[in-house]
Design an enzyme around this catalytic site. Structure first.
Site, PDB file in Angstrom:
ATOM      1  N   LYS A  93       0.971  -1.003   0.137  1.00 55.82           N
ATOM      2  CA  LYS A  93       0.012   0.112   0.291  1.00 55.82           C
ATOM      3  C   LYS A  93       1.035   1.365  -0.376  1.00 55.82           C
ATOM      4  CE  LYS A  93      -4.263   0.757   0.496  1.00 55.82           C
ATOM      5  NZ  LYS A  93      -5.568   0.081   0.160  1.00 55.82           N
ATOM      6  N   GLY A 193     -21.349   6.067   4.178  1.00 54.27           N
ATOM      7  CA  GLY A 193     -20.015   7.118   3.177  1.00 54.27           C
ATOM      8  C   GLY A 193     -20.539   5.984   1.708  1.00 54.27           C
ATOM      9  N   VAL A 197     -17.408   3.768  -4.002  1.00 55.60           N
ATOM     10  CA  VAL A 197     -18.056   2.267  -3.710  1.00 55.60           C
ATOM     11  C   VAL A 197     -19.343   2.385  -2.847  1.00 55.60           C
ATOM     12  CG1 VAL A 197     -17.902   0.380  -2.170  1.00 55.60           C
ATOM     13  CG2 VAL A 197     -16.256   1.459  -2.991  1.00 55.60           C
TER      14      VAL A 197
END
Ligand code: NAD
Length: 369
Positions: A93, A193, A197
């Site tokens: 990452k 959220g 996505v």
């Protein structure tokens, strides 16, 4: 350009005061470029299965230690994610520390690409929070070690829709395990959220006639979802305490912690956010004690990495391969849930053990020649 490579252990010790420990990273590299104000960290957790694939996060952190903690946890999660999804990639990452006045300019992204390139393909970058496919186009000017380029440029595009599909399937598996049928119709589902996505996930849930509650700190994101779906908007920070069938964290991590878990009134937690548990060991156990079914984030959100890996494993974007591999997540989720019940372990422990078993089996073959 300044590259500081730290032995993994040194970086871990440096954050020991923050009460976290992450062993086993292969490589952690700090990168700094003063003219563009770029400050980045790449963590390569494990490359046993293949090059470390994982997104680039652009975020404002409290301090450098917090950024390091984030990238260490995220990269380790990527290792488990790819391993349990059966992919031939490892875990890594990157984070770019967002500071006042620092934007993702072409110059900065090209420089970041140079940095990725200097790792010689051991780390492959992709989009994550606050970065998207168009940023990858800029990064690609300096490196070929990149995934999720636009489909028009021969890449696999934005993985978010497929991440949402995987989370949706994970929810269905969780419901199947609980009530025997996997329909989400009539289920009360809260999505925290509604970014890249969450936006797609909410649409899948609404199509299946679930009652969907959403929250976001960004009014524009809420406007975008309410324009296409009939949902109830709730105040940010309150969703987790609503009486829900499923709570879906799809924003940032650590929303499941010793303060929020006792307040949960949901039966299940299945979401896209990485690192949902603030403290992996104790919070997984706390969820178990509260009788809340939890599907580990790195399993539920593996649709994204499956989408990205098609670029590496199968050449140009192969939609049917991606769909088939993503649909296998449903069975993997059920398997994890059954094994966890049989062993009285947390689902996190079981899923991690499955991932580690695969990695260990490859390591032992390599070791024994
Ligand atoms: P995103 O940045 O597009 O969306 C995140 C959304 O969360 C934004 O709309 C933001 O305003 C909102 N948000 C931030 N803090 C919030 C808070 N406190 N309360 C409510 N809303 C808040 O990111 P994304 O790509 O949708 O990813 C969401 C999560 O899923 C991240 O943790 C990411 O690492 C993870 N994930 C994403 C993918 C992918 O394919 N995009 C794949 C795997 C995992």
């Amino acid at each position: 350009m300044k590259i500081i490579e730290q032995p993994a252990q040194a970086a871990v010790d440096r954050c020991a005061g923050n009460h976290f420990y992450f062993g086993g990273h292969e490589q952690i590299v700090y990168f700094q470029h003063e003219p563009t104000a770029l400050q980045a960290i790449v963590a390569i957790h494990d490359t046993t299965l293949g090059p470390a694939l994982g997104g680039l996060r652009f975020l404002e952190y409290e301090n450098e230690s917090a950024a390091l903690k984030d990238v260490l946890r995220l990269s380790r999660g990527m290792t488990y994610k790819s391993a349990i999804a059966g992919l031939d990639v490892g875990g890594g990452k990157a984070v770019i520390l967002k500071k006042k006045g620092v934007a993702l300019t072409e110059a900065l992204l090209r420089k970041f690409g140079t940095f990725v390139d200097s790792l010689g393909g051991k780390y492959i970058t992709a989009p994550d929070v606050n970065t998207h496919v168009n940023h990858m186009v800029q990064v690609a000017k300096s490196t070929r070690h990149i995934a999720c380029l636009p489909i028009a440029l021969g890449g696999s595009g934005d993985p978010s829709e497929n991440t949402a599909y995987g989370v949706y399937l994970a929810m269905k598996a969780a419901v199947k395990k609980t009530v025997g049928t996997d329909s989400l119709a009539g289920k009360k589902i809260g999505v925290e959220g509604v970014g890249k996505v969450g936006y797609f996930l909410v649409q899948l849930l609404c199509q299946e006639k679930a009652f969907v509650y959403v929250t976001d700190i960004c009014p524009k994101r809420l406007e975008a979802i309410t324009a296409v779906c009939k949902v109830e908007v709730v105040v940010a920070g309150t969703l987790h305490s609503l009486p829900l069938d499923i709570y879906a964290p799809c924003a940032l991590g650590a929303t499941l912690n010793s303060k929020t878990i006792p307040k949960l009134r949901c039966a299940m937690v299945v979401g896209a956010a990485n690192n949902q548990l603030a403290c992996e060991e104790s919070d997984a156990k706390l969820l178990l004690e509260h009788g809340i079914l939890y599907l580990p984030d790195f399993l539920a959100n593996a649709g994204g990495i499956i989408n990205a890996a098609t670029e590496l494993e199968k050449g140009p974007f192969n939609k049917s391969w991606v769909k088939e591999r993503t649909e296998q997540l449903y069975d993997t989720c059920l398997d994890v849930l059954h094994r966890a019940e049989a062993s009285n372990c947390s689902t996190k422990e079981v899923a991690q053990a499955i991932a580690q078993e695969r990695i260990q089996s490859i390591k032992s073959i390599c070791h024994n020649g």
